[in-house]
Motif scaffolding. Structure first.
Motif, PDB file in Angstrom:
ATOM      1  N   ASP A 144       0.877  -1.165   0.000  1.00 45.57           N
ATOM      2  CA  ASP A 144       0.000   0.000   0.000  1.00 45.57           C
ATOM      3  C   ASP A 144       0.918   1.219   0.000  1.00 45.57           C
ATOM      4  OD1 ASP A 144       0.827   0.333   2.683  1.00 45.57           O
ATOM      5  OD2 ASP A 144      -0.974  -0.638   3.463  1.00 45.57           O
ATOM      6  N   LEU A 145       0.359   2.385   0.210  1.00 47.39           N
ATOM      7  CA  LEU A 145       1.169   3.604   0.095  1.00 47.39           C
ATOM      8  C   LEU A 145       2.308   3.670   1.111  1.00 47.39           C
ATOM      9  CD1 LEU A 145      -1.484   6.312  -0.818  1.00 47.39           C
ATOM     10  CD2 LEU A 145       0.218   5.224  -2.300  1.00 47.39           C
ATOM     11  N   GLN A 146       2.183   2.989   2.238  1.00 50.27           N
ATOM     12  CA  GLN A 146       3.286   3.004   3.197  1.00 50.27           C
ATOM     13  C   GLN A 146       4.511   2.242   2.670  1.00 50.27           C
ATOM     14  OE1 GLN A 146       2.210   1.220   6.934  1.00 50.27           O
ATOM     15  NE2 GLN A 146       2.124  -0.847   6.093  1.00 50.27           N
ATOM     16  N   HIS A 147       4.315   1.415   1.636  1.00 52.72           N
ATOM     17  CA  HIS A 147       5.408   0.650   1.036  1.00 52.72           C
ATOM     18  C   HIS A 147       5.941   1.303  -0.236  1.00 52.72           C
ATOM     19  CE1 HIS A 147       2.879  -2.368   3.184  1.00 52.72           C
ATOM     20  NE2 HIS A 147       4.063  -2.671   3.692  1.00 52.72           N
ATOM     21  N   LEU A 148       5.476   2.505  -0.549  1.00 52.43           N
ATOM     22  CA  LEU A 148       5.806   3.143  -1.823  1.00 52.43           C
ATOM     23  C   LEU A 148       7.310   3.248  -2.061  1.00 52.43           C
ATOM     24  CD1 LEU A 148       4.783   4.484  -4.403  1.00 52.43           C
ATOM     25  CD2 LEU A 148       4.683   6.654  -3.151  1.00 52.43           C
ATOM     26  N   SER A 183       7.927   6.202  -8.944  1.00 50.13           N
ATOM     27  CA  SER A 183       7.124   6.458  -7.755  1.00 50.13           C
ATOM     28  C   SER A 183       5.726   6.944  -8.131  1.00 50.13           C
ATOM     29  CB  SER A 183       7.823   7.489  -6.856  1.00 50.13           C
ATOM     30  OG  SER A 183       7.057   7.720  -5.694  1.00 50.13           O
ATOM     31  N   GLU A 212       2.426   4.846  -7.300  1.00 51.38           N
ATOM     32  CA  GLU A 212       1.465   5.521  -6.426  1.00 51.38           C
ATOM     33  C   GLU A 212       0.080   5.577  -7.069  1.00 51.38           C
ATOM     34  OE1 GLU A 212       1.046   9.576  -3.750  1.00 51.38           O
ATOM     35  OE2 GLU A 212       2.514   9.527  -5.370  1.00 51.38           O
ATOM     36  N   GLN A 231      -3.291   3.943  -5.591  1.00 56.96           N
ATOM     37  CA  GLN A 231      -4.414   4.819  -5.246  1.00 56.96           C
ATOM     38  C   GLN A 231      -5.680   4.486  -6.017  1.00 56.96           C
ATOM     39  OE1 GLN A 231      -2.767   8.764  -5.867  1.00 56.96           O
ATOM     40  NE2 GLN A 231      -2.383   9.003  -3.674  1.00 56.96           N
ATOM     41  N   ASP A 239       9.769   1.387  -0.921  1.00 54.44           N
ATOM     42  CA  ASP A 239      10.339   0.065  -1.199  1.00 54.44           C
ATOM     43  C   ASP A 239       9.980  -0.412  -2.599  1.00 54.44           C
ATOM     44  OD1 ASP A 239      11.538  -0.112   1.296  1.00 54.44           O
ATOM     45  OD2 ASP A 239       9.924  -1.308   2.180  1.00 54.44           O
TER      46      ASP A 239
END
Length: 146
Positions: free
Chosen positions: A7-11, A35, A39, A43, A13
């Motif tokens: 999810d966005l917290q892993h963007l 990125s 993203e 999203q 990586d």
């Protein structure tokens, strides 16, 4: 090895691995574009990305795109990307991601997982075939570059 749905917290990586993947296929490095692309996929729920972590470090990813079969009136998934960092190959991350993708697709009621790879990518082809995938001999694949 730990596999998670990105999810966005892993963007960050995913971006690093996605950029390396593109470079592997002859593209220039461009983390900013990578990125933004990833993203947007996350999203808009346009793809499913799984990350493999080893010791807390992201070492591999796969990206699935949802599609449908009109004849079979079911969902299918295209496994569009599978990449393992060069320094992490041979440790089972690619196979683990494949199996995770198959389990996910099955859970979602998909009819099949499809993919394409370069005709001379012998190591990838060996992995896919050892995981039970078969070369499609029924249909020809056509491309129109736009």
């Amino acid at each position: 090895m730990n596999i998670v749905k990105a999810d966005l917290q892993h963007l960050a990586d995913v971006t690093l691995l996605f950029d390396q993947y593109r470079v592997f296929y002859g593209q220039d490095r461009n983390q900013e574009a990578c990125s933004a692309f990833i993203e947007e996929r996350i999203q808009k729920d346009e793809s499913i990305i799984f990350l493999a972590y080893d010791g807390g470090e992201a070492i591999a990813f796969t990206q699935l795109y949802p599609l449908f079969t009109s004849i079979g009136i079911q969902r299918i998934y295209m496994l569009n990307d599978l990449f393992v960092r060069a320094d992490s190959r041979g440790r089972g991350a690619g196979r683990a991601l494949l199996e995770h993708a198959f389990t996910f697709a099955r859970t979602m009621g998909a009819a099949r997982v499809i993919l394409q790879t370069h005709v001379d990518n012998a190591s990838a082809k060996a992995l896919y075939e050892s995981a039970g995938m078969e070369l499609d001999k029924q249909y020809d694949h056509y491309v129109k570059k736009i």
